[in-house]
Motif scaffolding. Structure first.
Motif, PDB file in Angstrom:
ATOM      1  N   UNK A   1      -3.838   6.940  -0.463  1.00  0.00           N
ATOM      2  CA  UNK A   1      -3.263   8.069  -0.208  1.00  0.00           C
ATOM      3  C   UNK A   1      -3.108   8.766   1.074  1.00  0.00           C
ATOM      4  N   UNK A   2      -5.331   8.921   1.364  1.00  0.00           N
ATOM      5  CA  UNK A   2      -5.484   9.241   2.770  1.00  0.00           C
ATOM      6  C   UNK A   2      -5.402   8.041   3.101  1.00  0.00           C
ATOM      7  N   UNK A   3      -5.275   6.713   2.928  1.00  0.00           N
ATOM      8  CA  UNK A   3      -4.992   5.973   4.102  1.00  0.00           C
ATOM      9  C   UNK A   3      -3.290   5.994   4.002  1.00  0.00           C
ATOM     10  N   UNK A   4      -2.838   6.141   3.671  1.00  0.00           N
ATOM     11  CA  UNK A   4      -1.133   6.203   3.629  1.00  0.00           C
ATOM     12  C   UNK A   4      -0.705   7.315   4.528  1.00  0.00           C
ATOM     13  N   UNK A   5      -1.614   8.338   4.952  1.00  0.00           N
ATOM     14  CA  UNK A   5      -1.560  10.185   5.606  1.00  0.00           C
ATOM     15  C   UNK A   5      -2.253   9.657   6.670  1.00  0.00           C
TER      16      UNK A   5
ATOM     17  N   UNK B   1       0.937  -1.055   0.094  1.00  0.00           N
ATOM     18  CA  UNK B   1      -0.250   0.013  -0.123  1.00  0.00           C
ATOM     19  C   UNK B   1       1.184   1.235   0.239  1.00  0.00           C
ATOM     20  N   UNK B   2       1.957   1.341   0.442  1.00  0.00           N
ATOM     21  CA  UNK B   2       2.923   2.487   0.442  1.00  0.00           C
ATOM     22  C   UNK B   2       3.202   2.536  -0.845  1.00  0.00           C
ATOM     23  N   UNK B   3       3.774   1.356  -1.067  1.00  0.00           N
ATOM     24  CA  UNK B   3       4.297   1.832  -2.679  1.00  0.00           C
ATOM     25  C   UNK B   3       3.518   2.241  -3.321  1.00  0.00           C
ATOM     26  N   UNK B   4       2.592   2.396  -3.891  1.00  0.00           N
ATOM     27  CA  UNK B   4       1.196   2.269  -4.064  1.00  0.00           C
ATOM     28  C   UNK B   4       0.588   4.291  -3.864  1.00  0.00           C
ATOM     29  N   UNK B   5       1.449   4.842  -3.200  1.00  0.00           N
ATOM     30  CA  UNK B   5       1.186   5.706  -2.296  1.00  0.00           C
ATOM     31  C   UNK B   5       1.615   6.593  -2.961  1.00  0.00           C
ATOM     32  N   UNK B   6       3.594   5.941  -3.238  1.00  0.00           N
ATOM     33  CA  UNK B   6       4.726   6.413  -3.489  1.00  0.00           C
ATOM     34  C   UNK B   6       4.306   6.521  -4.827  1.00  0.00           C
ATOM     35  N   UNK B   7       3.854   5.488  -5.505  1.00  0.00           N
ATOM     36  CA  UNK B   7       3.563   5.713  -7.267  1.00  0.00           C
ATOM     37  C   UNK B   7       2.700   7.186  -7.472  1.00  0.00           C
ATOM     38  N   UNK B   8       1.523   7.493  -6.450  1.00  0.00           N
ATOM     39  CA  UNK B   8       1.476   8.895  -6.775  1.00  0.00           C
ATOM     40  C   UNK B   8       1.773  10.029  -7.230  1.00  0.00           C
ATOM     41  N   UNK B   9       2.956  10.195  -6.263  1.00  0.00           N
ATOM     42  CA  UNK B   9       3.730  11.089  -6.376  1.00  0.00           C
ATOM     43  C   UNK B   9       3.351  11.673  -5.915  1.00  0.00           C
ATOM     44  N   UNK B  10       5.047  12.714  -5.626  1.00  0.00           N
ATOM     45  CA  UNK B  10       4.512  14.153  -4.009  1.00  0.00           C
ATOM     46  C   UNK B  10       3.894  15.092  -4.846  1.00  0.00           C
ATOM     47  N   UNK B  11       3.780  15.533  -5.655  1.00  0.00           N
ATOM     48  CA  UNK B  11       2.824  16.665  -5.575  1.00  0.00           C
ATOM     49  C   UNK B  11       1.362  16.648  -5.510  1.00  0.00           C
TER      50      UNK B  11
ATOM     51  N   UNK C   1      -1.594  -4.805  13.055  1.00  0.00           N
ATOM     52  CA  UNK C   1      -2.633  -4.999  13.416  1.00  0.00           C
ATOM     53  C   UNK C   1      -3.371  -4.013  13.606  1.00  0.00           C
ATOM     54  N   UNK C   2      -3.138  -4.352  14.868  1.00  0.00           N
ATOM     55  CA  UNK C   2      -4.201  -3.805  16.579  1.00  0.00           C
ATOM     56  C   UNK C   2      -4.195  -2.214  15.904  1.00  0.00           C
ATOM     57  N   UNK C   3      -3.187  -2.267  15.517  1.00  0.00           N
ATOM     58  CA  UNK C   3      -2.804  -0.234  15.287  1.00  0.00           C
ATOM     59  C   UNK C   3      -3.233   0.004  13.915  1.00  0.00           C
ATOM     60  N   UNK C   4      -3.555  -0.718  13.158  1.00  0.00           N
ATOM     61  CA  UNK C   4      -4.519  -0.202  11.614  1.00  0.00           C
ATOM     62  C   UNK C   4      -5.924  -0.460  11.404  1.00  0.00           C
ATOM     63  N   UNK C   5      -6.868   0.734  11.271  1.00  0.00           N
ATOM     64  CA  UNK C   5      -7.605   1.063  10.964  1.00  0.00           C
ATOM     65  C   UNK C   5      -8.234  -0.415  10.358  1.00  0.00           C
ATOM     66  N   UNK C   6      -9.539  -0.471  10.909  1.00  0.00           N
ATOM     67  CA  UNK C   6     -10.085  -2.069  10.256  1.00  0.00           C
ATOM     68  C   UNK C   6      -9.897  -1.496   8.022  1.00  0.00           C
ATOM     69  N   UNK C   7     -10.674  -0.379   7.671  1.00  0.00           N
ATOM     70  CA  UNK C   7     -11.275   0.379   6.538  1.00  0.00           C
ATOM     71  C   UNK C   7      -9.729  -0.069   5.971  1.00  0.00           C
ATOM     72  N   UNK C   8      -8.795   0.246   6.267  1.00  0.00           N
ATOM     73  CA  UNK C   8      -7.435  -0.249   6.090  1.00  0.00           C
ATOM     74  C   UNK C   8      -6.878  -1.098   5.777  1.00  0.00           C
ATOM     75  N   UNK C   9      -7.174  -2.348   6.403  1.00  0.00           N
ATOM     76  CA  UNK C   9      -6.755  -3.914   6.147  1.00  0.00           C
ATOM     77  C   UNK C   9      -7.626  -4.100   4.908  1.00  0.00           C
ATOM     78  N   UNK C  10      -8.451  -3.882   5.029  1.00  0.00           N
ATOM     79  CA  UNK C  10      -9.424  -4.311   3.565  1.00  0.00           C
ATOM     80  C   UNK C  10      -9.207  -3.532   2.193  1.00  0.00           C
ATOM     81  N   UNK C  11      -8.695  -2.510   2.428  1.00  0.00           N
ATOM     82  CA  UNK C  11      -7.278  -1.443   1.276  1.00  0.00           C
ATOM     83  C   UNK C  11      -6.539  -2.198   0.967  1.00  0.00           C
TER      84      UNK C  11
END
Lengths: 291, 268
Positions: free
Chosen positions: A262-266, A50-60, B92-102
């Motif tokens: 992006x929102x999830x990673x932030x 997920x973090x890699x996919x967020x990085x793919x989006x680009x900084x701006x 996993x305890x500190x990850x939002x459930x929504x992100x766990x699915x995402x």
């Protein structure tokens, strides 16, 4: 690794760097290997991906998405409500823990068992139950309406849901510390002329504080990410009572994968920084108390 | 002072714990027992119940095996990086459930990294049962390990070392020495793991696609019925889940009272 583990058993501990300390017990290789593989497959690879996919989006674009007014407001609501709920729980959770540890009264054991209800009750059930109670036609919601304010479908409703979800974290982390605390210390303080308030702030609170901060941090972290119990009671009005997890789900439903990622990673980044800060605060209170 | 504090605690807990429970059951029975049973006998509700049981039956054993392996490695051996491993298990305890699915949608969804490949090979994970299972496994990942690690650390390694010295094989040692020592702690962990597996909402909601009769679990079915203003049926299904929570709490309390010493540090 297994073979190495069993042959070194009789020799004295080798000096220098060794991954595994000498032991005669078998099975380290299998158990450790399985643990690591399972951890990577289920948790680390998906999260790292997920973090890699967020990085793919680009900084701006990353910042453009994160700093959009609607997203910023959701962050403000999520973190603000979680903090408010954690602080409310710090007060009431401490009272509950104190009562459960120090006093004996009929029904204490049932209450003690019930404290874990928020851990056991599915969040969607908690969500619709709390909404039924705090909606304008609900038991408490009607009282609030008569008094001229709304609870459900406002940020206040979110705080209520997060108080429910986070409460056991505080009670269960403070309880063991209170159990270890000798009543004699308080008696000593009282007999030396301290008032109840002085005994509380000068004797009790410093001892409990590290555990209390841990509990608050756990409840806060859980509250920030909470979804199920909040979405029913929140009303989900953009820029008023919309939380970050809901925003992520909404982006996914529009197939806006980049936005969701992006929102999830932030969100994970901010939570991580806050927990780091809390960890720091905790060390500071602990060292101050030790002096 | 004493009475005031007890009163305050009880008032707080009554408002936040007892009231929601009462609300669930009273709303479920608001239109009588007939409507309540009708809500439960609905084919979609029955299929949701079946799916929830299936998912728990897969996710809990997986995390049970992981929990035992992880606690064997962590509690019985000393190795570098142990505290890092412990922290990662709790992740996993500190990850939002929504992100766990995402995270799984990003891997296996149609627009995910492996999505096109999976589609070409006719495998569907997201918006299908495998995805729901994965999300549940992620969310319930630490439960058994977290109960067992402190317990096994407390018990030390002397018993196992004695068994090995006396000639028992590794498997015999585990089965005849370790397992009897940890059985109640194990049960305790499984209980908590199961409650979360059956009740998980956020993570499952992201990956399930909410297909009635196919990928709808009980907590998701509650949401669908509620959003359709079918309140009696929603609260009827919710009351089953609430009952599950109460049974879990009762079993947990019973374990804590009877075997307090054998689940020891497990109580968090």
């Amino acid at each position: 690794m297994t073979a190495a583990a069993s042959t070194t058993a009789t020799k004295p501990a080798r000096r220098g760097w060794a991954f595994l300390a000498p032991t005669i017990l078998p099975g380290f290789g299998t158990a450790f290997g399985f643990t690591l593989a399972y951890l990577c497959l289920i948790v680390l690879i998906p999260l790292g991906h997920m973090a890699l996919r967020a990085a793919d989006v680009g900084w701006d674009r990353f910042w453009a998405i994160t700093l959009a007014p609607r997203v910023l407001h959701a962050f403000y609501v999520s973190f603000g409500c979680a903090l408010a709920a954690a602080l409310i729980n710090a007060v009431f959770g401490l009272v509950v823990a104190w009562v459960l540890v120090r006093y004996r009264f009929p029904g204490r054991r049932i209450i003690d068992a019930m404290v874990d209800l928020p851990f056991a009750l599915p969040t969607s059930v908690a969500g619709i139950a709390l909404t039924a109670i705090y909606a304008p036609n609900g038991w408490i919601g009607a009282l609030a309406k008569a008094a001229g304010f709304k609870i459900a479908f406002t940020p206040l409703g979110i705080v209520i849901a997060l108080v429910f979800v986070g409460m056991p974290f505080i009670v269960r982390t403070v309880e063991p510390v209170l159990q270890d605390l000798d009543a004699e210390v308080e008696e000593a303080a009282a007999s030396l002329g301290a008032t109840r308030w002085q005994t509380f702030t000068k004797v009790l609170l410093p001892t409990i504080l590290p555990a209390l901060i841990t509990g608050v941090a756990l409840a806060f972290a859980r509250g920030v990410g909470e979804y199920g119990s909040v979405i029913f009671i929140a009303g989900n009005i953009p820029a008023v009572s919309e939380i970050v997890p809901l925003l992520i789900v909404a982006r996914l439903e529009q197939y806006d994968y980049a936005g969701a990622t992006v929102i999830a990673t932030a969100m994970m980044g901010v939570s991580f920084l806050m927990l780091l800060g809390i960890n720091f605060l905790q060390r500071w209170t602990r060292s101050r108390h030790a002096r | 002072m004493r009475l005031a504090l007890i009163g305050l605690a009880i008032l707080f807990l009554a408002a936040f714990l007892a009231l929601p429970l009462v609300a669930v059951f009273s709303q479920a029975l608001a239109k009588g027992v007939g409507a309540f049973l009708k809500g439960l006998a609905d084919p979609d509700a029955l299929s949701a119940i079946r799916l929830t049981l299936t998912i728990a039956a897969i996710a809990v054993p997986l995390n049970l095996v992981f929990g035992v392996a992880a606690s064997w490695a962590i509690a019985k051996f000393n190795f570098r990086g142990k505290s890092l491993l412990l922290a990662l298990i709790d992740l996993p305890f500190s990850v939002s459930p929504v992100i766990s699915g995402l995270v799984y949608v990003l891997l296996f969804g149609l627009h995910g990294s492996f999505g096109p490949w999976l589609r070409d090979h006719g495998v569907q994970i997201i918006f299908a049962v495998p995805g729901v299972v994965m999300a549940t496994v992620f969310v319930t990942f630490p439960f058994v390990a977290r109960e067992l690690i402190p317990l096994m650390q407390e018990q030390g390694v002397e018993d196992e070392e004695a068994a090995i010295v006396l000639g028992a094989s590794g498997w015999q040692t585990f089965r005849l020495v370790t397992l009897p020592n940890i059985r109640w702690g194990l049960l305790y962990g499984v209980l908590l793991c199961n409650a979360r597996a059956m009740g998980e909402f956020g993570a499952v909601s992201v990956v399930s696609g909410h297909i009635r009769g196919k990928t709808n679990t009980m907590p998701l079915h509650v949401e669908i019925l509620y959003n359709e203003y079918n309140f009696v049926a929603a609260f009827a299904v919710a009351s089953l889940l609430a009952l599950l929570a109460l049974v879990t709490l009762a079993a947990k309390a019973a374990l804590e009272w009877r075997f307090a010493d054998q689940i020891a540090a497990a109580k968090r």
